[in-house]
Design a protein around this motif. Structure first.
Motif, PDB file in Angstrom:
ATOM      1  N   SER A 100      -6.419   1.256   3.616  1.00 48.47           N
ATOM      2  CA  SER A 100      -7.506   0.722   2.718  1.00 48.47           C
ATOM      3  C   SER A 100      -8.740   1.479   2.896  1.00 48.47           C
ATOM      4  O   SER A 100      -8.992   2.096   4.015  1.00 48.47           O
ATOM      5  CB  SER A 100      -7.732  -0.446   2.371  1.00 48.47           C
ATOM      6  OG  SER A 100      -8.160  -0.986   3.834  1.00 48.47           O
ATOM      7  N   SER A 134       0.737  -1.130  -0.105  1.00 52.91           N
ATOM      8  CA  SER A 134      -0.021  -0.093   0.034  1.00 52.91           C
ATOM      9  C   SER A 134       0.810   1.275   0.047  1.00 52.91           C
ATOM     10  O   SER A 134       0.377   2.504  -0.115  1.00 52.91           O
ATOM     11  CB  SER A 134      -0.964   0.162   1.334  1.00 52.91           C
ATOM     12  OG  SER A 134       0.003  -0.067   2.340  1.00 52.91           O
ATOM     13  N   HIS A 173      -9.357  -8.674   3.403  1.00 50.80           N
ATOM     14  CA  HIS A 173      -7.944  -8.532   3.038  1.00 50.80           C
ATOM     15  C   HIS A 173      -7.680  -7.586   2.237  1.00 50.80           C
ATOM     16  O   HIS A 173      -6.821  -6.812   2.725  1.00 50.80           O
ATOM     17  CB  HIS A 173      -7.317  -9.951   2.515  1.00 50.80           C
ATOM     18  CG  HIS A 173      -5.966  -9.655   2.032  1.00 50.80           C
ATOM     19  ND1 HIS A 173      -4.957  -9.729   3.255  1.00 50.80           N
ATOM     20  CD2 HIS A 173      -5.081  -9.695   1.098  1.00 50.80           C
ATOM     21  CE1 HIS A 173      -3.731  -9.753   2.644  1.00 50.80           C
ATOM     22  NE2 HIS A 173      -3.978  -9.595   1.293  1.00 50.80           N
ATOM     23  N   SER A 174      -8.246  -7.153   1.326  1.00 44.92           N
ATOM     24  CA  SER A 174      -7.825  -6.077   0.629  1.00 44.92           C
ATOM     25  C   SER A 174      -8.050  -4.640   0.981  1.00 44.92           C
ATOM     26  O   SER A 174      -7.559  -3.674   0.911  1.00 44.92           O
ATOM     27  CB  SER A 174      -8.603  -6.138  -1.062  1.00 44.92           C
ATOM     28  OG  SER A 174      -9.856  -5.999  -0.915  1.00 44.92           O
ATOM     29  N   THR A 204      -8.162  -6.432   8.246  1.00 41.61           N
ATOM     30  CA  THR A 204      -7.715  -6.198   6.955  1.00 41.61           C
ATOM     31  C   THR A 204      -6.029  -6.314   6.917  1.00 41.61           C
ATOM     32  O   THR A 204      -5.472  -6.140   8.040  1.00 41.61           O
ATOM     33  CB  THR A 204      -8.201  -4.789   6.430  1.00 41.61           C
ATOM     34  OG1 THR A 204      -7.774  -4.717   4.980  1.00 41.61           O
ATOM     35  CG2 THR A 204      -7.610  -3.508   7.200  1.00 41.61           C
ATOM     36  N   THR A 233     -13.190  -4.219  -0.706  1.00 40.67           N
ATOM     37  CA  THR A 233     -14.385  -4.908  -0.993  1.00 40.67           C
ATOM     38  C   THR A 233     -15.537  -4.059  -0.837  1.00 40.67           C
ATOM     39  O   THR A 233     -15.940  -3.835   0.149  1.00 40.67           O
ATOM     40  CB  THR A 233     -14.410  -6.206  -0.462  1.00 40.67           C
ATOM     41  OG1 THR A 233     -13.198  -6.858  -0.666  1.00 40.67           O
ATOM     42  CG2 THR A 233     -15.420  -7.201  -1.041  1.00 40.67           C
ATOM     43  N   ARG A 250      -4.641  -4.435   4.770  1.00 42.70           N
ATOM     44  CA  ARG A 250      -4.094  -2.959   4.186  1.00 42.70           C
ATOM     45  C   ARG A 250      -4.646  -1.844   5.316  1.00 42.70           C
ATOM     46  O   ARG A 250      -5.843  -1.458   5.117  1.00 42.70           O
ATOM     47  CB  ARG A 250      -4.822  -2.862   2.864  1.00 42.70           C
ATOM     48  CG  ARG A 250      -4.346  -3.877   1.821  1.00 42.70           C
ATOM     49  CD  ARG A 250      -3.029  -3.733   1.312  1.00 42.70           C
ATOM     50  NE  ARG A 250      -2.666  -4.856   0.245  1.00 42.70           N
ATOM     51  CZ  ARG A 250      -2.240  -6.085   0.464  1.00 42.70           C
ATOM     52  NH1 ARG A 250      -1.800  -6.161   1.836  1.00 42.70           N
ATOM     53  NH2 ARG A 250      -2.051  -6.733  -0.526  1.00 42.70           N
TER      54      ARG A 250
END
Length: 326
Positions: free
Chosen positions: A255, A50, A225-226, A250, A229, A252
């Motif tokens: 994020s 990231s 995870h990303s 998460t 979503t 990230r």
């Protein structure tokens, strides 16, 4: 005067979307406790995807050669990585250190640890023609590393705050899609077995309509995870706006999902490969965090949790062909 001294950061407050407010509530930035030297490599692996490309160069340098970088001034590391002093300082702060001096101390500690230990005998790269015994060994090593990295990088202050909220919640909604949805179901089943009201709606529309009913005293927990979503972010945003305490698990930490999270629990994952996508390796670290949450909640609510667990064991004993605990 170096950029480390001159650089300042803003800190807007309030319960509004946009990331900065939730970051301030979580105590992000230089005010937190710096990670131990052993957690530095895990932090780099978790945060590097990231980062900007220039910050990645700094992070990769300190991870690959901690001893060499520990000997460099902020100017020296900036020259080595082809970046600026400000970039080095920002990277140090993103990794959890108040400034570059603190990062240098951690690098020196990490270098000492590495010199006293042994390099791993295997790597996690799995080839199509690998013997099954090698696959087992590589996957086992990968799982162990992922769990170790997650444990090393987990913010126990944020974890404790999330446990407190869950233990006192009138109701908990857990959002997850795909592999993360399986983890969401795992957490809700655990909470239900100790007598707490929990839901893991599998339908994104149902998740949003459920979130509308949440209020202060409830908890909404998103697993992604990303961190990007949409079907997970939307219900968390609704819950956030309704006044529920919100938690994000998460990989990230900067994020989009964290914009609506009061507490962020960061997971680690192994390097993605053709035969092992991120969804597989991320689930291992997510399950560790879920288990930490559950055990923490069970400890806080032991007087009611223990009888509830005993009752659930007894109710299911006949299905396992025995009386008592399976």
């Amino acid at each position: 005067m170096t950029d480390e001294v001159k650089e300042t950061f803003g800190s807007p407050g309030g319960r509004t979307a946009g990331g900065s407010a939730s970051a301030v509530r979580r105590g992000a930035g230089s005010g937190g406790t710096p990670p131990a030297p052993g957690a530095l490599a895990a932090k780099v692996r978790t945060l590097a995807p990231s980062m900007t490309r220039s910050m990645q160069r700094v992070a990769e340098a300190v991870a690959h050669d901690p001893a060499g970088c520990a000997a460099l001034t902020v100017t020296g590391l900036a020259e080595l990585t082809g970046t600026s002093e400000a970039t080095v300082v920002r990277t140090a702060r993103l990794l959890g250190y108040p400034g570059y001096r603190d990062l240098r101390l951690a690098l020196a500690g990490l270098a000492a640890q590495q010199q006293s230990g042994r390099a791993p005998a295997i790597t996690t790269d799995i080839a199509v023609d690998d013997p099954i015994a090698d696959v087992v060994a590589k996957l086992a090593y990968d799982e162990q590393q992922t769990l170790a990295d997650t444990a090393a990088g987990l913010d126990t202050v944020q974890l404790g705050a999330a446990v407190t909220a869950l233990a006192a919640a009138r109701r908990t909604d857990v959002y997850g899609i795909g592999a993360s949805g399986l983890v969401a179901q795992d957490l809700t089943q655990k909470l239900l077995r100790i007598g707490l009201m929990a839901h893991a709606p599998g339908d994104p529309h149902l998740a949003v309509t459920n979130a509308v009913q949440l209020r202060a005293g409830d908890v909404a927990l998103a697993i992604t995870h990303s961190g990007s979503t949409g079907d997970v972010i939307e219900p968390l945003r609704v819950a956030f706006e309704r006044g529920a305490t919100t938690v994000a698990i998460t990989g990230r930490p900067d994020s989009p999902v964290t914009q609506y999270a009061d507490h962020v629990l960061t997971t680690s994952t192994s390097r993605e490969s053709e035969l092992r996508p991120a969804a597989m390796s991320s689930r291992t670290s997510q399950l560790l965090v879920v288990d930490c949450l559950f055990v923490g909640v069970a400890q806080r609510t032991y007087e009611s949790a223990a009888p509830a667990l005993a009752a659930s064991y007894e109710a299911l004993a006949h299905r396992h062909g025995s009386r008592g605990r399976p």
